[in-house]
Design a protein around this motif. Sequence first.
Motif, PDB file in Angstrom:
ATOM      1  N   ALA A  23       0.849  -1.204   0.000  1.00 48.61           N
ATOM      2  CA  ALA A  23       0.000   0.000   0.000  1.00 48.61           C
ATOM      3  C   ALA A  23       0.876   1.242   0.000  1.00 48.61           C
ATOM      4  CB  ALA A  23      -0.912   0.001   1.217  1.00 48.61           C
ATOM      5  N   GLY A  24       0.725   2.071  -1.027  1.00 51.54           N
ATOM      6  CA  GLY A  24       1.459   3.332  -1.096  1.00 51.54           C
ATOM      7  C   GLY A  24       0.683   4.486  -0.510  1.00 51.54           C
ATOM      8  N   ALA A  25      -0.573   4.242  -0.140  1.00 50.88           N
ATOM      9  CA  ALA A  25      -1.413   5.302   0.415  1.00 50.88           C
ATOM     10  C   ALA A  25      -2.247   4.764   1.565  1.00 50.88           C
ATOM     11  CB  ALA A  25      -2.338   5.865  -0.664  1.00 50.88           C
ATOM     12  N   VAL A  26      -2.328   5.550   2.624  1.00 49.50           N
ATOM     13  CA  VAL A  26      -3.205   5.262   3.760  1.00 49.50           C
ATOM     14  C   VAL A  26      -4.008   6.526   4.012  1.00 49.50           C
ATOM     15  CG1 VAL A  26      -3.353   4.750   6.229  1.00 49.50           C
ATOM     16  CG2 VAL A  26      -1.652   3.574   4.806  1.00 49.50           C
ATOM     17  N   VAL A  27      -5.325   6.378   4.063  1.00 55.01           N
ATOM     18  CA  VAL A  27      -6.202   7.508   4.338  1.00 55.01           C
ATOM     19  C   VAL A  27      -6.979   7.198   5.606  1.00 55.01           C
ATOM     20  CG1 VAL A  27      -8.237   8.781   3.545  1.00 55.01           C
ATOM     21  CG2 VAL A  27      -6.391   8.269   1.952  1.00 55.01           C
ATOM     22  N   LEU A  28      -7.024   8.167   6.494  1.00 55.95           N
ATOM     23  CA  LEU A  28      -7.765   8.045   7.753  1.00 55.95           C
ATOM     24  C   LEU A  28      -8.810   9.149   7.813  1.00 55.95           C
ATOM     25  CD1 LEU A  28      -8.138   6.942  10.687  1.00 55.95           C
ATOM     26  CD2 LEU A  28      -6.437   8.659  11.380  1.00 55.95           C
ATOM     27  N   PHE A  29     -10.050   8.761   8.088  1.00 53.56           N
ATOM     28  CA  PHE A  29     -11.109   9.733   8.352  1.00 53.56           C
ATOM     29  C   PHE A  29     -11.528   9.567   9.794  1.00 53.56           C
ATOM     30  CE2 PHE A  29     -15.525  10.631   9.157  1.00 53.56           C
ATOM     31  CZ  PHE A  29     -15.592  11.952   8.763  1.00 53.56           C
ATOM     32  N   LEU A  30     -11.608  10.690  10.513  1.00 49.37           N
ATOM     33  CA  LEU A  30     -12.131  10.700  11.879  1.00 49.37           C
ATOM     34  C   LEU A  30     -13.318  11.637  11.938  1.00 49.37           C
ATOM     35  CD1 LEU A  30      -8.848  11.026  13.995  1.00 49.37           C
ATOM     36  CD2 LEU A  30     -10.169   8.947  13.515  1.00 49.37           C
ATOM     37  N   GLY A  31     -14.434  11.147  12.419  1.00 53.93           N
ATOM     38  CA  GLY A  31     -15.586  11.991  12.712  1.00 53.93           C
ATOM     39  C   GLY A  31     -15.491  12.393  14.172  1.00 53.93           C
ATOM     40  N   ILE A  32     -15.349  13.687  14.420  1.00 53.21           N
ATOM     41  CA  ILE A  32     -15.071  14.221  15.760  1.00 53.21           C
ATOM     42  C   ILE A  32     -16.273  15.015  16.267  1.00 53.21           C
ATOM     43  CG2 ILE A  32     -13.506  15.748  17.059  1.00 53.21           C
ATOM     44  CD1 ILE A  32     -12.076  13.338  15.889  1.00 53.21           C
ATOM     45  N   THR A  33     -16.532  14.952  17.560  1.00 54.26           N
ATOM     46  CA  THR A  33     -17.593  15.760  18.156  1.00 54.26           C
ATOM     47  C   THR A  33     -17.173  17.225  18.144  1.00 54.26           C
ATOM     48  OG1 THR A  33     -18.207  13.940  19.616  1.00 54.26           O
ATOM     49  CG2 THR A  33     -19.010  16.127  20.217  1.00 54.26           C
ATOM     50  N   ARG A  34     -17.941  18.031  17.421  1.00 58.32           N
ATOM     51  CA  ARG A  34     -17.615  19.462  17.339  1.00 58.32           C
ATOM     52  C   ARG A  34     -18.405  20.236  18.391  1.00 58.32           C
ATOM     53  NH1 ARG A  34     -20.234  18.360  12.456  1.00 58.32           N
ATOM     54  NH2 ARG A  34     -22.417  18.945  12.558  1.00 58.32           N
ATOM     55  N   GLN A  35     -17.914  21.401  18.726  1.00 63.21           N
ATOM     56  CA  GLN A  35     -18.512  22.198  19.799  1.00 63.21           C
ATOM     57  C   GLN A  35     -19.792  22.902  19.386  1.00 63.21           C
ATOM     58  OE1 GLN A  35     -15.848  25.054  21.551  1.00 63.21           O
ATOM     59  NE2 GLN A  35     -17.214  25.456  23.260  1.00 63.21           N
ATOM     60  N   PHE A  36     -19.880  23.353  18.131  1.00 66.29           N
ATOM     61  CA  PHE A  36     -21.061  24.095  17.695  1.00 66.29           C
ATOM     62  C   PHE A  36     -21.660  23.472  16.443  1.00 66.29           C
ATOM     63  CE2 PHE A  36     -18.653  27.185  20.133  1.00 66.29           C
ATOM     64  CZ  PHE A  36     -19.636  27.748  20.936  1.00 66.29           C
ATOM     65  N   THR A  37     -22.984  23.369  16.424  1.00 69.52           N
ATOM     66  CA  THR A  37     -23.731  22.910  15.262  1.00 69.52           C
ATOM     67  C   THR A  37     -24.831  23.927  15.002  1.00 69.52           C
ATOM     68  OG1 THR A  37     -23.281  20.602  15.779  1.00 69.52           O
ATOM     69  CG2 THR A  37     -25.119  21.039  14.283  1.00 69.52           C
ATOM     70  N   ASN A  38     -24.769  24.564  13.842  1.00 67.86           N
ATOM     71  CA  ASN A  38     -25.761  25.588  13.493  1.00 67.86           C
ATOM     72  C   ASN A  38     -25.909  26.634  14.593  1.00 67.86           C
ATOM     73  OD1 ASN A  38     -26.308  24.285  11.025  1.00 67.86           O
ATOM     74  ND2 ASN A  38     -27.772  22.927  12.029  1.00 67.86           N
ATOM     75  N   GLY A  39     -24.787  27.039  15.179  1.00 67.83           N
ATOM     76  CA  GLY A  39     -24.788  28.083  16.190  1.00 67.83           C
ATOM     77  C   GLY A  39     -25.176  27.627  17.589  1.00 67.83           C
ATOM     78  N   ARG A  40     -25.508  26.360  17.749  1.00 72.03           N
ATOM     79  CA  ARG A  40     -25.906  25.840  19.058  1.00 72.03           C
ATOM     80  C   ARG A  40     -24.746  25.046  19.653  1.00 72.03           C
ATOM     81  NH1 ARG A  40     -31.549  22.601  20.196  1.00 72.03           N
ATOM     82  NH2 ARG A  40     -31.549  22.951  22.442  1.00 72.03           N
ATOM     83  N   GLU A  41     -24.475  25.266  20.940  1.00 74.94           N
ATOM     84  CA  GLU A  41     -23.328  24.613  21.572  1.00 74.94           C
ATOM     85  C   GLU A  41     -23.662  23.179  21.985  1.00 74.94           C
ATOM     86  OE1 GLU A  41     -19.822  25.421  24.844  1.00 74.94           O
ATOM     87  OE2 GLU A  41     -21.577  26.723  24.851  1.00 74.94           O
ATOM     88  N   THR A  42     -22.788  22.273  21.591  1.00 72.99           N
ATOM     89  CA  THR A  42     -22.923  20.859  21.909  1.00 72.99           C
ATOM     90  C   THR A  42     -22.167  20.556  23.197  1.00 72.99           C
ATOM     91  OG1 THR A  42     -23.019  20.326  19.559  1.00 72.99           O
ATOM     92  CG2 THR A  42     -22.470  18.528  21.056  1.00 72.99           C
ATOM     93  N   ALA A  43     -22.783  19.776  24.084  1.00 73.41           N
ATOM     94  CA  ALA A  43     -22.102  19.301  25.289  1.00 73.41           C
ATOM     95  C   ALA A  43     -21.463  17.939  25.019  1.00 73.41           C
ATOM     96  CB  ALA A  43     -23.082  19.200  26.448  1.00 73.41           C
TER      97      ALA A  43
END
Length: 150
Positions: A23-43
């Motif tokens: 394999a000459g390529a490795v791709v990693l995707f991480l879905g991370i919990t973000r702090q704001f969604t549409n202006g609303r703060e996520t806990a």
Amino acid sequence: MIQLTDNPIDVSALLKSVQQPEAGAVVLFLGITRQFTNGRETAALSYEAYREMAVRELERLEQHARERWPLVGCNIVHRLGDVTLAEASVAIAVSSPHRGEAFEAGRWLIDALKEDVPIWKQERWADGGAEWVHPQHSTDDAVGPTNRSN
């Protein structure tokens, strides 16, 4: 490797598992919990799944990706339970001989996962509110474990 886990995702182990000499390529995707969604703060976020069906569907997606692209490695891990800010809820690692195929496969896998796999996300807001959210719809179209449309 397909895995549903209640524990933090071990990104180093995930990457190591797809790194191979061919394999000459490795791709990693991480879905991370973000702090704001549409202006609303996520806990935090909370995930629930129909485990048996989710594993079967993830296995189907992995098989389809392997048929479509020349993947050397393909691993998908999704976290269940509570996921706090800046933590990963999903990780996809793919490897292939060339980068284009690895990028395409990784993007296709996360998009298909969000559309097809029976895993539900609840947004828990800093103001004390909470709602089940389907990733392909607005919050007005929210679905969750008690209002399943699939």
